[in-house]
Design a protein around this motif. Structure first.
Motif, PDB file in Angstrom:
ATOM      1  N   VAL C 296       0.871  -1.680   0.171  1.00  0.00           N
ATOM      2  CA  VAL C 296       0.228   0.298  -0.104  1.00  0.00           C
ATOM      3  C   VAL C 296       1.054   1.652  -0.353  1.00  0.00           C
ATOM      4  N   PHE C 297       1.991   1.003   0.551  1.00  0.00           N
ATOM      5  CA  PHE C 297       2.623   2.368   0.411  1.00  0.00           C
ATOM      6  C   PHE C 297       3.862   2.850  -0.434  1.00  0.00           C
ATOM      7  N   GLY C 298       3.801   1.536  -1.420  1.00  0.00           N
ATOM      8  CA  GLY C 298       4.594   1.480  -2.197  1.00  0.00           C
ATOM      9  C   GLY C 298       6.132   1.622  -2.063  1.00  0.00           C
ATOM     10  N   CYS C 299       6.507   0.697  -0.576  1.00  0.00           N
ATOM     11  CA  CYS C 299       7.875   0.266  -0.253  1.00  0.00           C
ATOM     12  C   CYS C 299       8.063  -1.256  -0.720  1.00  0.00           C
ATOM     13  N   ILE C 300       9.318  -1.601  -1.078  1.00  0.00           N
ATOM     14  CA  ILE C 300       9.415  -2.704  -2.045  1.00  0.00           C
ATOM     15  C   ILE C 300       9.438  -4.001  -0.936  1.00  0.00           C
ATOM     16  N   PRO C 301       8.478  -4.969  -0.847  1.00  0.00           N
ATOM     17  CA  PRO C 301       8.310  -5.750  -0.070  1.00  0.00           C
ATOM     18  C   PRO C 301       9.475  -6.475  -0.415  1.00  0.00           C
ATOM     19  N   VAL C 302      10.639  -6.781   0.646  1.00  0.00           N
ATOM     20  CA  VAL C 302      11.746  -7.670   0.694  1.00  0.00           C
ATOM     21  C   VAL C 302      10.940  -9.265   1.761  1.00  0.00           C
ATOM     22  N   ILE C 303      10.050 -10.468   1.219  1.00  0.00           N
ATOM     23  CA  ILE C 303      10.366 -11.395   1.822  1.00  0.00           C
ATOM     24  C   ILE C 303      10.917 -12.445   1.683  1.00  0.00           C
ATOM     25  N   ILE C 304      11.527 -12.647   3.649  1.00  0.00           N
ATOM     26  CA  ILE C 304      11.767 -13.571   4.089  1.00  0.00           C
ATOM     27  C   ILE C 304      11.348 -14.603   4.004  1.00  0.00           C
ATOM     28  N   ALA C 305      10.561 -15.875   3.650  1.00  0.00           N
ATOM     29  CA  ALA C 305       9.955 -16.507   4.362  1.00  0.00           C
ATOM     30  C   ALA C 305       9.772 -17.750   3.029  1.00  0.00           C
ATOM     31  N   ASP C 306      10.789 -18.967   3.098  1.00  0.00           N
ATOM     32  CA  ASP C 306      11.302 -19.575   2.442  1.00  0.00           C
ATOM     33  C   ASP C 306       9.600 -20.419   2.385  1.00  0.00           C
ATOM     34  N   ASP C 307       9.174 -20.830   1.183  1.00  0.00           N
ATOM     35  CA  ASP C 307       7.885 -21.487   0.014  1.00  0.00           C
ATOM     36  C   ASP C 307       6.454 -21.044   1.150  1.00  0.00           C
ATOM     37  N   ILE C 308       6.607 -19.026   1.201  1.00  0.00           N
ATOM     38  CA  ILE C 308       5.600 -18.816   1.243  1.00  0.00           C
ATOM     39  C   ILE C 308       4.677 -18.691   0.843  1.00  0.00           C
ATOM     40  N   VAL C 309       3.366 -18.451   0.633  1.00  0.00           N
ATOM     41  CA  VAL C 309       2.489 -18.725  -0.455  1.00  0.00           C
ATOM     42  C   VAL C 309       1.613 -17.282  -0.003  1.00  0.00           C
ATOM     43  N   LEU C 310       1.144 -16.679  -1.315  1.00  0.00           N
ATOM     44  CA  LEU C 310       1.648 -15.087  -1.075  1.00  0.00           C
ATOM     45  C   LEU C 310      -0.313 -15.144  -1.933  1.00  0.00           C
ATOM     46  N   PRO C 311      -0.373 -13.615  -0.500  1.00  0.00           N
ATOM     47  CA  PRO C 311      -1.657 -13.947  -1.123  1.00  0.00           C
ATOM     48  C   PRO C 311      -2.337 -13.406  -2.757  1.00  0.00           C
ATOM     49  N   PHE C 312      -3.175 -14.282  -3.252  1.00  0.00           N
ATOM     50  CA  PHE C 312      -3.121 -13.817  -4.571  1.00  0.00           C
ATOM     51  C   PHE C 312      -3.067 -13.700  -5.552  1.00  0.00           C
ATOM     52  N   ALA C 313      -1.335 -15.140  -5.611  1.00  0.00           N
ATOM     53  CA  ALA C 313      -0.446 -14.537  -6.084  1.00  0.00           C
ATOM     54  C   ALA C 313      -1.275 -15.429  -7.385  1.00  0.00           C
ATOM     55  N   ASP C 314      -2.011 -15.817  -7.817  1.00  0.00           N
ATOM     56  CA  ASP C 314      -2.588 -15.900  -9.297  1.00  0.00           C
ATOM     57  C   ASP C 314      -2.632 -14.582 -10.103  1.00  0.00           C
ATOM     58  N   ALA C 315      -2.664 -13.607  -9.118  1.00  0.00           N
ATOM     59  CA  ALA C 315      -3.339 -12.549  -9.379  1.00  0.00           C
ATOM     60  C   ALA C 315      -2.328 -11.148  -9.717  1.00  0.00           C
ATOM     61  N   ILE C 316      -1.556 -11.301  -8.534  1.00  0.00           N
ATOM     62  CA  ILE C 316      -0.261 -10.355  -8.378  1.00  0.00           C
ATOM     63  C   ILE C 316       1.103 -11.274  -8.263  1.00  0.00           C
TER      64      ILE C 316
END
Lengths: 503, 351, 412
Positions: C296-316
């Protein structure tokens, strides 16, 4: 027959490339370049090439290890033995030269389909090499710069015009302090900028060396009159100096936006974006930092604070339809009879009705043949030089464009403080001859046994250089609180600057 | 062809091939040592650069050995139990490094400057002076960290001003209330020092008051400081005749004495309780590691709770060890690069 | 023979090396039309029937503790409210594609505001018993055309501790149903194939109020506020965030570019807007609200979580907008981030600036086109039409109602 044999060998080689002996033989024997021979040559060349690359890579690894481990040693584990180092190297070479045998990789293949995540306790990985890595730091700063530049490109002013800054100045004690502040603001301006510095009393090295540090495009001109000692006369002379600068703009046909930056101004960087909006002639609000009264008037000041808690502002006032309706001026009432006449005076310096710094104008207004320049501008050459403010340049004050959300936004400030006119300072602020030692070294500057002399009689206090002559009299104004109380009776009028200096 | 001859030839051929291969390998090996581009092999930057050029594996190795080394030092850290291979993702991320290797080498390696500025909403001119100081700080080459300390207030003016500067800053806010501004400022400075200590930030710490004005060369000199540094500063007061210059008197960069306007009038007891050096807080800078790694500077860690009053500690340390004190600029400390405007700050109720 | 072996090894190594090199480019899963999918309008593509349940399953629970409206799992409540007034709702169950059972399973908070889902299994069970006996639709498929919103840490495993949650597994009677959950860990027992992963709830109004102008220069390189060690629940360290957060602190606390701290400033949202990278490490669960805040705040998320399934990954297109760092690569975080070419960073920022991305992360009141509610419906619509195989033959039973821990079988 031969052909078939060759074919056979070719097939042979393909099936088990190196183990068969026949093909090698035949290829070396055959004088003609058979496909097999070519293949062999290519293979040979390829292998050579691969070993070349491998060697290169391997050497880089070795190279890297020599350096990285040594630096690691330096920073984190000084007692790491060379044996250990070799071991690391060893482990590494195994990793790099034979990844197929690396059990981890096999593990990856097996578990690739599963989640790699293991439930339970994990290690907290801490790296041994120095951090923060200075190279990474610089790279990150470069990224930040790039991002900020992109933001400016995207959201900033499109097609910015050159900013032409007019600054009257003269050599005095406060010049370095004031002018440096203004200079730093100007250096940050992301647009083209020309700085016209007009110096009373002629061009001096003092000023020249100061503004040379800016790296800006500067036009430094002298003005043949000395600065005078009364505020009124100073204002008048400064107006003339500014007009002189405007004539330079006219002569050189400088194109851009003219702003008046007095050396006692302070600027918000948004100002420089805001003035890009001016079409011909704009006015801005100036915050007046006039509550800078001396402690003699402390009680008055406090009272005034209660009456007028906000900083006074001078500038354009708008009517309901956001058109210029009038002007906010500085309320001089609380200062009646107490304002400074001479630069020496210890009273509040009051702004004039309207300060020059509150105006910006399109430089084309000043040109002789402005083309589309409006009617209402007066010819700069026709002016005698005693206009009080830029409104004197125009025939019709209603054309002024109020800037900064109609003057509601204050983007620059005015802080007129000066030392007494007869105040002296070391030329170019270089201390020569050296200062006198009041506290010798090899001792802390706050000696254990405090000297119990009344400070008045201590001749060593203060500055002993010839240029500052009255150091013996000026002292203890900055006594500590406790000592202060002790000497309360003795401390003269220079009380109560204590607080600010501890800042 | 006899079989013996054949095999002999074969052997020869193989020998030839191996010789070729190893020759090529050795050639490659030595080309690897050749400097890349313009840079010299002996510059340490190249070494660091190589780290990024090579695939992540070596880093990985380091990584594993790292955990081993550190598990003894750091109580919390454990030996990594699951040596999992590097996932492709981060590998991919690292690969673009090679693109800008040459540019990277040009990047200068500068020491971090930590500027600490206490500010108070009670100060009427806070906003204006903060902007002026910010303009100066923005011009200082990176890396610089600006720590601004402020009391909790409803106004977010300071946050807004800072945000627009684009400077890398940390805005620390405290809840305590103070009536004595001097005590407040000391608390603020202590807070900043505590932050530095907690984070183990490494750099040169300088206290910059809002009414300070700097020559930009000052920051260049600041970066030259190894342990402690000090310099003369000019204190200018409005409507007065006198210019006060205070600070060290130096023989080249060696401090041989002090030019201070007044001596200390404290009694011994007072000095012990609360030493108030007449040297101005803006007049010295120090290497921040003295806060969190005093042993490195030959001081026992247990020195009277540094966490209690870091400021006091620093002041003491700075002046105890004059040999480590470097006067700047190194030419007899003879150039004023810092002016301070002394004026009674608005409404601050004192006395 | 030796020489042959040498040669063979040599070739093998060269091959392996080239394979490894080829392995480098990340396999990108970019649905080229990501933006379009986000803009989809679910209306007309599916019909949802909302069961009328006694208010003890939802409204009464909320009355007891209104804090449920503001915590991370509030999506279950807002989804219910949204569906009631949504045009996809149908009052005729015969024409419905999906059935929704409004249970506020997570709304049981400790005094500190932490949700404890211990009663949830019994509650869900009781609700399903109710709908299966009052309507014929559950028994038709044993829940395969039903969806449940279970936003808790480990979704329908209903336990906050991962080990316990794994032990429990997904509540047996929900095994056929489609789960709408925040939890996302690839190949995890608590994540069903076909689940819809949603963002955690973050207060939209509050975030809106803290918006600052987009021209504010981004002056923080890496930003993070939150715990590094959870000393109370994990005194040993290494369990919490699988040690990744602790590694962030230990490696980068002394890096001036890493603005990381446990203290939550009042300018938290503003600071995110002037940061380039925002760390989104796992905590006890792989995700955290930071993910939503960063987008939302336009800050590039640095995702540190192996094998995470992200929300709406089929759309985002998460790979496009974010940076993924393996948990074990945390010590290299600075090198990883600084080696991203500026152009790539600027592109990520441009993608993040896309309002459709921000909208899809939030549950606003009232709902707006393209928001997270609509993305859930889009996800459900994409599963249509149902496969014929989900409909059971008359008399066929697949679910075992008596499976699971004995405690769960007690009446609610």
């Amino acid at each position: 027959m031969k052909l078939s044999a060759l074919q056979q060998s070719y097939i042979n080689r393909r099936s088990n490339s190196f183990r068969s002996s026949g093909p090698l033989d035949s290829s070396s024997d055959s004088a003609i370049k058979s496909p097999a021979a070519i293949f062999w040559l290519i293979l040979h060349g390829l292998c050579c090439l691969i070993s070349l690359v491998l060697g290169f890579r391997f050497s880089r690894l070795v190279f890297f290890f020599l350096f990285s481990t040594s630096s690691t040693n330096f920073y984190t584990s000084p007692f790491r033995s060379t044996a250990e180092l070799a071991k690391t190297l060893d482990v590494h070479s195994v990793l790099s030269t034979n990844p197929v045998t690396n059990p981890d990789l096999l593990l990856l293949n097996k578990t690739a389909t599963n989640s790699r995540v293991v439930v339970g306790r994990h290690g907290i990985r801490i790296r041994p090499w120095p951090h923060p890595n200075p190279i990474e730091v610089m790279k990150a700063h470069r990224i930040i710069q790039r991002v900020q530049k992109e933001q400016r490109l995207q959201f900033g002013v499109k097609d910015p015009r050159t900013v032409i800054v007019v600054t009257p100045t003269y050599v005095r004690t406060f010049q370095a302090l004031h002018l440096t502040g203004v200079m730093h603001s100007l250096m940050l301006v992301p647009y083209d900028l020309v700085w016209i510095v007009v110096e009373a009393g002629g061009v001096s090295n003092e000023t020249a060396s100061l503004i040379a540090k800016s790296g800006l495009k500067t036009i430094h001109v002298g003005f043949n009159q000395r600065m005078l000692n009364s505020w009124d006369e100073r204002n008048k002379l400064e107006s003339k100096m500014r007009l002189r600068a405007l004539r330079i703009i006219r002569e050189k046909k400088l194109d851009g936006i003219v702003m008046f930056a007095d050396d006692s101004n302070m600027h918000s960087m948004e100002l420089f974006d805001e003035i890009q909006n001016v079409k011909w002639f704009g006015a801005l609000s100036v915050g007046i930092l006039a509550n800078l009264v001396n402690t003699d008037e402390k009680t008055d000041q406090k009272k005034e604070e209660e009456e007028n808690p906000r900083m006074p502002v001078q500038g354009p006032a708008c009517n309901a339809s956001n058109m210029l309706g009038g002007w906010h001026t500085f309320n001089t009432l609380p200062f009646a009879g107490k304002s400074a006449v001479y630069i020496d005076d210890r009273a509040t310096v009051l702004p004039r009705k309207l300060e020059w710094s509150g105006f910006v104008l399109n430089s084309r207004l000043l040109w002789k043949d402005g083309g589309d320049k409006p009617e209402w501008i007066k010819d700069v050459d026709m002016l005698d030089g005693d206009i009080e403010n830029p409104l004197g340049l125009i025939k019709d004050p209603s054309v002024v464009e109020p800037l900064g959300s109609c003057g509601r936004q204050v983007l620059l400030w005015w802080l007129r403080v000066e030392a007494r006119a007869d105040s002296k300072f070391p030329p170019r602020w270089i201390i020569d001859p050296p200062l006198e030692i009041t506290v010798p070294s090899k001792r802390t500057p706050w000696p254990d046994a405090p000297p119990e002399l009344p400070a008045n009689e201590k001749p060593v206090m203060g500055i002993q250089e010839p240029i500052v002559k009255h150091s013996t009299k000026t002292r203890t104004s900055r006594s500590k609180r406790r000592s202060k109380r002790k000497h309360e009776t003795r401390t003269d009028t220079q009380v109560s600057t204590r607080q600010s200096e501890q800042n | 062809m006899g079989s013996v001859e054949r095999s002999k030839k074969k052997v020869q051929l193989w020998k030839k091939a191996i010789v070729h291969f190893s020759l090529c390998f050795v050639m490659g090996f030595f080309t690897g040592f050749a400097p890349t581009g313009k840079d010299s092999i002996f510059s340490s930057r190249v070494a660091t650069e190589n780290k990024s050029q090579i695939s992540p594996q070596p880093v990985q190795t380091l990584n594993q050995s790292a955990t081993a080394v550190h598990s003894s030092n750091v109580s919390r850290s454990l030996r990594a139990e699951t040596p999992v291979p590097v996932p492709a993702k981060s590998k991919e991320l690292e690969s673009p490094k090679q693109v800008d290797t040459h540019e990277v080498i040009k990047l200068p390696d500068r020491r971090l400057i930590i500027v600490v500025t206490p500010t108070s909403t009670k100060d009427q001119f806070q906003g204006v002076l903060l902007r002026r100081l910010a303009n100066t700080i923005k011009l200082v080459p990176q890396p610089l960290l600006w720590i601004v300390v402020e009391g909790k207030s409803d106004s977010n003016e300071v946050s807004e001003i800072l945000r627009k500067t684009g400077i890398m800053y940390r805005h620390l806010v405290f809840k305590e209330n103070f009536t004595d501004p001097e005590a407040e400022q000391n608390h603020q400075r202590n807070m900043a020092l505590k932050h530095i200590e907690h984070h183990k930030l490494s750099g040169i710490v300088h206290f910059a008051g809002l009414s300070n004005v700097y020559d930009l060369d000052f920051f260049k000199e600041l970066r030259q400081i190894e342990v402690f540094g000090t310099w003369p500063m000019a204190l200018l007061s409005a409507n007065k005749r006198k210019v006060v210059i205070e600070g060290p008197v130096c023989d080249s960069s060696q401090v041989i004495g002090w030019h201070l306007r007044k001596m200390n009038n404290h009694t011994d007891a007072e000095t012990d309780a609360e030493p108030k050096p007449p040297i101005h807080i803006s007049s010295f800078a120090f290497n921040s590691s003295i806060l969190w790694d005093p042993e490195r500077w030959g001081r026992p860690t247990s020195v009277q709770g540094t966490s209690q009053n870091s400021l006091k500690f620093v002041k003491q340390v700075v002046l105890e060890d004059e040999t480590k004190l470097k006067g700047i600029p190194p030419e007899e400390c003879s150039k004023i690069m810092l002016w301070r405007l002394r004026f009674p700050i608005g409404v601050v109720p004192r006395d | 023979m030796r020489r042959c072996l040498w040669g063979f090894l040599f070739i093998a190594f060269a091959l392996a090396w080239s394979i490894a090199a080829e392995h480098n480019p990340r396999t990108e899963r970019i649905s080229g039309s990501a933006g379009d999918v986000l803009e989809d309008d679910p209306v007309g593509r599916l019909k949802v029937y909302v069961y009328e349940l006694p208010s003890k399953y939802n409204k009464k629970i909320l009355q007891k503790d209104p804090r449920c409206l503001s915590h991370m799992f509030a999506a279950e409540i807002f989804m219910h409210r949204f569906l009631l007034s949504s045009p996809v709702r149908t009052l005729n169950p015969e024409e419905a594609d999906w059935f929704y059972t409004p249970i506020y399973a997570t709304c049981d908070l400790t005094p500190n505001g932490l949700p404890l889902p211990f009663k949830s299994p019994r509650m869900v069970r009781s609700a399903i018993q109710l709908i299966s006996s009052s309507w014929p639709y559950w028994n038709r498929t044993e829940g395969a055309d039903h969806f449940f919103v279970v936003p808790h840490d480990f979704g329908a495993c209903f336990h906050y501790q991962e080990e316990k949650a794994i032990e429990r597994g997904i509540l047996p009677i929900l095994q056929h149903a489609t789960l709408v959950q925040t939890f996302g860990q690839r190949n995890h027992v608590c994540l069903n194939e076909g689940s819809i992963t949603i963002p955690p709830y973050a207060p939209p109004q509050k975030m809106q109020a803290h918006q600052i102008p987009p021209d504010t220069p981004r002056s923080i390189f890496v930003y993070f506020r939150g715990l590094f060690y959870d000393v109370n629940n994990d005194p040993e360290g290494g369990y919490y965030a699988r040690g990744a957060r602790a590694a962030v602190w230990e490696n980068f606390k002394n890096n001036p570019l890493f603005d990381i701290s446990t203290e939550h400033p009042t300018t938290y949202y503003e600071d995110m807007q002037r940061a380039i990278f925002c760390l989104c490490p796992l905590g006890w669960a792989p995700w955290s609200p930071r993910l939503v805040e960063a987008v939302v705040f336009g800050c590039i998320p640095v995702i540190i979580a192996d094998d995470i399934v992200l929300p709406f990954a089929d759309a985002i297109p998460w790979e496009e907008i974010g940076v993924f760092v393996a948990e074990e690569d945390v010590p290299k975080l600075d090198a990883i981030l600084t080696s991203i070419p500026p152009e790539v960073i600027l592109r990520k920022q441009r993608l993040l600036a896309n309002p459709s991305m921000k909208r899809a992360m939030l549950f606003p009141q009232p709902a707006q086109p393209g928001d997270a509610f609509h993305q859930i419906l889009n996800g459900l619509a994409r599963k249509l039409p149902h496969q014929k195989s989900i409909y059971l033959k008359p008399g066929e039973k697949m679910l075992n109602w008596t499976a699971g821990p004995v405690g769960d079988l007690k009446p609610w």
